[in-house]
Design a protein around this motif. Structure first.
Motif, short mmCIF file in Angstrom:
data_model
loop_
_atom_site.label_atom_id
_atom_site.label_comp_id
_atom_site.label_asym_id
_atom_site.label_seq_id
_atom_site.Cartn_x
_atom_site.Cartn_y
_atom_site.Cartn_z
N HIS A 41 41.22 4.53 1.14
CA HIS A 41 42.23 3.49 1.01
C HIS A 41 42.19 2.84 -0.38
CE1 HIS A 41 42.38 3.66 5.48
NE2 HIS A 41 43.63 3.34 5.26
N ASN A 42 40.99 2.74 -0.95
CA ASN A 42 40.90 2.17 -2.29
C ASN A 42 41.52 3.11 -3.32
OD1 ASN A 42 39.87 -0.09 -3.96
ND2 ASN A 42 38.72 1.55 -4.94
N ALA A 43 41.34 4.41 -3.13
CA ALA A 43 41.97 5.38 -4.02
C ALA A 43 43.49 5.26 -3.95
CB ALA A 43 41.53 6.80 -3.66
N THR A 44 44.00 5.09 -2.75
CA THR A 44 45.44 4.90 -2.58
C THR A 44 45.90 3.63 -3.27
OG1 THR A 44 45.42 6.08 -0.46
CG2 THR A 44 47.29 4.62 -0.89
N ALA A 45 45.11 2.55 -3.16
CA ALA A 45 45.45 1.29 -3.82
C ALA A 45 45.48 1.47 -5.33
CB ALA A 45 44.45 0.21 -3.42
N CYS A 46 44.55 2.24 -5.88
CA CYS A 46 44.53 2.49 -7.32
C CYS A 46 45.77 3.27 -7.75
CB CYS A 46 43.27 3.27 -7.71
SG CYS A 46 41.81 2.25 -7.97
N GLN A 47 46.12 4.28 -6.98
CA GLN A 47 47.32 5.05 -7.29
C GLN A 47 48.56 4.16 -7.26
OE1 GLN A 47 47.29 8.18 -4.40
NE2 GLN A 47 45.47 9.16 -5.25
N TRP A 48 48.63 3.31 -6.26
CA TRP A 48 49.77 2.40 -6.15
C TRP A 48 49.81 1.45 -7.34
CZ3 TRP A 48 50.26 -2.89 -5.87
CH2 TRP A 48 51.51 -3.37 -5.46
N LEU A 49 48.63 0.93 -7.74
CA LEU A 49 48.57 0.02 -8.87
C LEU A 49 48.98 0.73 -10.16
CD1 LEU A 49 47.86 -2.73 -10.05
CD2 LEU A 49 45.46 -1.99 -10.16
N GLU A 50 48.57 1.98 -10.34
CA GLU A 50 48.97 2.73 -11.53
C GLU A 50 50.48 2.87 -11.60
OE1 GLU A 50 47.46 4.01 -14.20
OE2 GLU A 50 45.55 3.09 -13.61
N GLN A 51 51.13 3.06 -10.46
CA GLN A 51 52.59 3.13 -10.45
C GLN A 51 53.22 1.82 -10.88
OE1 GLN A 51 53.19 4.50 -6.42
NE2 GLN A 51 53.51 6.61 -7.09
N ARG A 52 52.63 0.70 -10.44
CA ARG A 52 53.16 -0.60 -10.83
C ARG A 52 52.95 -0.82 -12.34
NH1 ARG A 52 53.72 0.69 -6.50
NH2 ARG A 52 55.56 1.52 -7.58
N LEU A 53 51.82 -0.36 -12.87
CA LEU A 53 51.58 -0.48 -14.30
C LEU A 53 52.58 0.36 -15.09
CD1 LEU A 53 47.68 -0.41 -14.31
CD2 LEU A 53 49.11 -2.28 -15.16
N HIS A 54 52.92 1.53 -14.56
CA HIS A 54 53.94 2.36 -15.20
C HIS A 54 55.28 1.62 -15.24
CE1 HIS A 54 55.99 6.02 -16.46
NE2 HIS A 54 56.89 5.81 -15.51
N GLU A 55 55.63 0.94 -14.16
CA GLU A 55 56.86 0.14 -14.14
C GLU A 55 56.77 -1.01 -15.13
OE1 GLU A 55 57.34 -1.18 -10.13
OE2 GLU A 55 57.58 0.84 -9.32
N ALA A 56 55.60 -1.63 -15.20
CA ALA A 56 55.43 -2.79 -16.08
C ALA A 56 55.60 -2.41 -17.55
CB ALA A 56 54.06 -3.42 -15.84
N ARG A 57 55.17 -1.20 -17.91
CA ARG A 57 55.26 -0.78 -19.31
C ARG A 57 56.70 -0.67 -19.79
NH1 ARG A 57 51.16 3.09 -17.35
NH2 ARG A 57 49.16 2.04 -17.69
N ALA A 58 57.63 -0.53 -18.87
CA ALA A 58 59.04 -0.44 -19.23
C ALA A 58 59.67 -1.81 -19.46
CB ALA A 58 59.81 0.31 -18.15
N LEU A 59 58.92 -2.88 -19.18
CA LEU A 59 59.44 -4.24 -19.33
C LEU A 59 59.06 -4.81 -20.69
CD1 LEU A 59 58.39 -5.65 -15.83
CD2 LEU A 59 60.58 -4.61 -16.46
N ASN A 60 59.78 -5.83 -21.10
CA ASN A 60 59.44 -6.56 -22.31
C ASN A 60 58.64 -7.81 -21.93
OD1 ASN A 60 60.89 -4.82 -24.09
ND2 ASN A 60 62.80 -5.82 -23.45
N ASP A 61 57.92 -8.35 -22.88
CA ASP A 61 57.22 -9.61 -22.64
C ASP A 61 57.33 -10.49 -23.87
OD1 ASP A 61 54.83 -9.45 -24.41
OD2 ASP A 61 54.29 -7.74 -23.15
#
Length: 491
Positions: A41-61
């Motif tokens: 389950h932790n591996a799945t959580a890491c994979q999910w978090l990596e996807q969110r980080l991929h989405e975040a990189r497309a945003l500006n700050d």
């Protein structure tokens, strides 16, 4: 413990996977909400978090490119938020309606649907506790301890929010839409994988601890609606840019950056973590998602599951029995229209003028106990509002703070305990009679004190205590005591 250079390597569980996970935010949240998950389950959580980080990189700050400008950046943001809030207050003084909440039911809806995030408040920093003896991590660890109220229940953010939900019977947040779980899932995934996401944690913390305008307006309008705003006003004070969490976030970034082998790579990941704050349903999105009619229909549809066969045949509306109406949840809007047409509900008038309301709230209410306080508020607001009307009319009632001042005047508030603060370890008579007189909670706390006192080293004591300070446990009686002991031993 890994070195700092190792601490910002990519999460192995995520890097080893070449496929994207289809796991929902809610699934990740629930898998971590009761404590560390198993490896799968932790591996799945890491994979999910990596996807969110991929989405975040497309945003500006809006982070400044030069770290030396961070204090000025915080100061400018504070001035801007303060100016916008001052204009909001002036508009309200001039007669403008509330900006966020159409009525009390709307506000309670927000509290309930924000719960997945609020109930794990501060959790993204939990995984840094093992570095309690490293001065460069101290600002982040101090921030976590303050989120936990330093072990004082009246200041622990999760304890405060749970009490707020319970006081209005808003505890049924588990059925909220998936986007309402995204921020909480991010925080928990960071909490249990801190060794691999240090830069992201630093960046996420920097963004989360900045004072937003919506926090000030939310607190103001909750108070107006006689809802305790303390959870929100507490964040206004502890997150201040002068000496609070916003300033401590900058201090931590600078101290940890100075130890990195590749500061540029570290900073890129800090930006990624900062942008994670923009994913999912934020405060204003949750507030804007409220629809009074839709929420009432949802509540009644849930009631229909257990109530569809509980009514006598003589209970008829619009020529149909109540059991017939409730047999299909899709019929709920039509049933409400039939109740209104038959005169059972008087829309646009105080709820107590409606016969249907008196079935729920009256001296001999036949439906007493069917609707909890939150559900009654939604129903009452819907009845009081005319069709197509956004703001719920309500009689003027004292604000939360005005009510508290009245209680203070009448001497009805609890008086704080007097006397010197107690020591880190209490000493109890080791007798069977004394043990029998202790309730289970007191016995648990005494056992924890004895365990800590019996350990042979400070490090062993800290390891025991931090295990009780997880997002799932810090708000329990033992977690609060562990936090107090941790703070005193760390100092």
């Amino acid at each position: 413990m890994t070195t700092l250079a190792q601490a910002y390597d990519a999460c192995p569980a995520a890097a080893d996977s070449g496929t994207a996970t289809t796991t929902t935010a809610k699934a990740v949240y629930l898998s971590l909400n009761n404590g560390p998950a198993d490896a799968a389950h932790n591996a799945t959580a890491c994979q999910w978090l990596e996807q969110r980080l991929h989405e975040a990189r497309a945003l500006n700050d809006d982070l400044p490119a030069d770290l030396e400008q961070l204090e000025d950046w915080i100061a400018r943001r504070s001035v801007q938020v303060g100016g916008e809030y001052r204009r909001y207050l002036q508009a309200r003084h001039d007669g403008a309606p509330r900006r966020y909440f159409s009525g009390k039911g709307h506000a309670l809806y927000f509290l309930q649907h924000a719960a997945p995030t609020k109930l794990v408040d501060g959790s993204w920093l939990y995984g840094l506790l093992p570095r309690w003896d490293d001065a460069d991590f101290r600002p982040l660890i101090d921030t976590y301890l303050e989120e936990l109220g330093d072990g004082v229940a009246e200041k622990n953010h999760v304890v405060l929010y749970k009490k707020l939900l319970a006081s209005h019977r808003c505890e049924q947040w588990q059925d909220a839409p998936d986007e309402h779980f995204i921020q909480g899932a991010i925080q928990l995934a960071l909490a249990y994988n801190a060794e691999h996401y240090l830069p992201e944690i630093v960046g996420y913390n920097l963004g989360y601890e900045q004072l937003p305008l919506h926090l000030l307006i939310t607190a103001y309008e909750l108070n107006e609606l006689s809802i305790d705003p303390y959870y929100f006003t507490l964040h206004v004070t502890v997150d201040n840019g002068g000496t609070g969490h916003a300033r401590m976030a900058v201090q931590a970034l600078r101290q940890l950056m100075a130890r990195c082998g590749d500061p540029a790579a570290f900073l890129r990941r800090v930006h990624d973590g900062y942008r994670l704050n923009d994913l999912g349903a934020g405060t204003t999105a949750v507030i804007a998602g409220f629809d009074l009619q839709a929420e009432l229909v949802r509540i009644l549809a849930a009631k229909a599951v257990v109530g569809q066969n509980m009514h006598s045949d003589y209970c008829r509306v619009g020529g149909r029995s109540i059991n017939d109406w409730l047999a299909d949840p899709q019929q709920i809007p039509a049933m409400l229209a039939a109740l209104e047409s038959a005169g059972w509900i008087q829309r646009g008038q105080p709820a107590e003028n409606s016969r249907f309301w008196r079935l729920i709230q009256s001296e001999r209410a036949e439906m007493f106990g069917v609707f909890n306080a939150y559900e009654q508020q939604i129903l009452g607001d819907w009845i009081a509002s005319a069709p197509g009307q956004e703001t719920v009319p309500a009689p003027r009632t004292p604000s939360w703070r005005a009510r508290q001042r009245t209680l203070d005047t009448l001497g009805l508030h609890h008086t704080p305990r007097n006397g010197p603060p107690r020591g880190v370890i209490r000493h109890h008579p080791a007798t069977a009679a004394a043990n029998e007189q202790m309730d289970s909670s007191s016995a648990e706390l005494r056992q924890l004190e004895m365990q800590v006192a019996a350990l042979g080293s400070k490090q062993a004591a800290m390891d025991l205590l931090l295990s009780l300070m997880s997002p799932a446990r810090h708000h329990s009686a033992s977690g609060l005591m562990a936090t107090r002991l941790f703070r005193q031993l760390m100092n």
